[in-house]
Design an enzyme around this catalytic site. Sequence first.
Site, mmCIF file in Angstrom:
data_model
loop_
_atom_site.group_PDB
_atom_site.id
_atom_site.type_symbol
_atom_site.label_atom_id
_atom_site.label_comp_id
_atom_site.label_asym_id
_atom_site.label_seq_id
_atom_site.Cartn_x
_atom_site.Cartn_y
_atom_site.Cartn_z
ATOM 1 N N TYR A 258 0.819 -1.212 0.000
ATOM 2 C CA TYR A 258 0.000 0.000 0.000
ATOM 3 C C TYR A 258 0.859 1.271 0.000
ATOM 4 C CZ TYR A 258 -4.759 -1.748 0.820
ATOM 5 O OH TYR A 258 -5.990 -2.307 0.699
ATOM 6 N N LYS B 67 2.584 -15.179 2.664
ATOM 7 C CA LYS B 67 2.824 -15.905 1.413
ATOM 8 C C LYS B 67 4.334 -16.164 1.332
ATOM 9 C CE LYS B 67 1.454 -17.639 -2.577
ATOM 10 N NZ LYS B 67 0.626 -18.870 -2.665
ATOM 11 N N ASP C 214 -3.430 -18.069 0.470
ATOM 12 C CA ASP C 214 -4.395 -18.781 -0.388
ATOM 13 C C ASP C 214 -5.125 -19.850 0.410
ATOM 14 O OD1 ASP C 214 -1.926 -20.089 -0.215
ATOM 15 O OD2 ASP C 214 -1.942 -20.809 -2.286
ATOM 16 N N ASP D 2 -6.851 -6.718 3.941
ATOM 17 C CA ASP D 2 -7.925 -6.039 3.212
ATOM 18 C C ASP D 2 -8.830 -7.071 2.548
ATOM 19 O OD1 ASP D 2 -9.319 -3.889 1.937
ATOM 20 O OD2 ASP D 2 -8.211 -4.334 0.096
ATOM 21 N N ASP E 63 -12.909 -8.562 3.838
ATOM 22 C CA ASP E 63 -14.136 -8.544 3.025
ATOM 23 C C ASP E 63 -14.718 -9.954 2.924
ATOM 24 O OD1 ASP E 63 -13.748 -5.814 2.493
ATOM 25 O OD2 ASP E 63 -14.354 -6.023 0.395
HETATM 26 C C1 IPM Z 1 -10.631 -0.864 3.617
HETATM 27 C C2 IPM Z 1 -10.759 -0.209 2.275
HETATM 28 C C3 IPM Z 1 -9.562 0.691 2.023
HETATM 29 C C4 IPM Z 1 -8.339 -0.193 2.023
HETATM 30 C C5 IPM Z 1 -9.651 1.551 0.750
HETATM 31 C C6 IPM Z 1 -10.869 2.424 0.742
HETATM 32 C C7 IPM Z 1 -8.410 2.364 0.539
HETATM 33 O O1 IPM Z 1 -10.912 -1.173 1.286
HETATM 34 O O2 IPM Z 1 -10.508 -0.136 4.621
HETATM 35 O O3 IPM Z 1 -10.678 -2.087 3.686
HETATM 36 O O4 IPM Z 1 -7.978 -0.761 0.986
HETATM 37 O O5 IPM Z 1 -7.717 -0.303 3.085
HETATM 38 MG MG MG Z 2 -11.197 -3.145 2.043
#
Ligand code: IPM
Ligand code: MG
Length: 352
Positions: A136, A186, A218, A242, A246
């Site tokens: 990042y 990884k 993975d 990240d 999700d």
């Molecule tokens: C998160 C989001 C952010 C990230 C974006 C909006 C930059 O996806 O907080 O998970 O990638 O960290």
């Molecule tokens: Mg995110």
Amino acid sequence: MKIAVMPGDGIGPEVTREAMRAIEALTLPNFSMTEALVGGVAYKATGHPLPPETLEIARDADAILFGAVGDPTCDALERHLRPEQAILGLRKELTLFANLRPARMFAGMEDASALRPEVARAIDLLIVRELNGDVYFGAKGHRKTEDGRREGWDMMSYAEDEVRRIAHVGFRAAQGRRGKLCSVDKANVLETSQLWRDVVIEVAAEYSDVALEHMYVDNAAMQLVRNPGAFDVVLTGNLFGDILSDQASMCVGSIGLLASASLGERQTAHGTFGLFEPIHGSAPDIAGQGKANPMATILSAAMLLRHSLGLEAQAVRIEAAVAKALADGVRGGDLGGTAGTQEIGDAVLARL
Ligand code: IPM
Ligand code: MG
């Protein structure tokens, strides 16, 4: 106690409003909220997604309640002017390196999970994601090679002290939970990950009461849907965290339910300074329609009370009110229901 409120873009303002109502309903003494601009709205008003005034308000606060950033009309801007730079800039400027993303199944919500109910029921995990390094924040760019091909590049790296400080957060979190830490990397391919693994093993020597295992990312993605109940604390870098967070949200049922805390080392009068935000984005497709589920932001407000203001009992009250609303069938569109943003906020307030 000063809370900086940064609603941001898309559904950010709608969901943040409900979280503020929940905090206000607690009628805390000596307490103020100051709003500040971030993201696309800040860019449009001031020419920068993270204006200096916003950073100042953030530095002056005990905690930040953050909505979301992201605006498709800004996608063509140079990268440093895009809305996402606001959240990345706050994390970096304020050294908020430890991102806590709890994912647990709410009673009665098993049917909303993307997994079979008997698999989903067992989910109670915490992702500890490093937030200040990795690919990042490495050097990045794009260029044309000699033979005229366009090329983009991003440098992935971690320094040992960056890994060490987040590893301590992970181990301590595991001590306060079921004593299990799974470090995700990884290392079979990446040097960055090999260093990560080596440092995590060194830190583990100080935590003999925590059971440490290592998992390639993975495989972790696979185990997260195969047997998520086996995870307690998942410790990982910025990029993998990240993605896995999700994924974890859909295992629980909806990204509209997952809160997060981003913490550093600065202490406030009653806790640790931090930024609190739902893990979902700005959802421009439903922005301004009063359809978004504010629960993740309300739960983020609970984390704010716990971590930055030392108000554990009030945090638990908010979490219980959200859980009760869900158990009573209050569901937003993200969970297959029809309740709107304010209706969900009202339902939570009624149960507080
Ligand atoms: C998160 C989001 C952010 C990230 C974006 C909006 C930059 O996806 O907080 O998970 O990638 O960290
Ligand atoms: Mg995110």
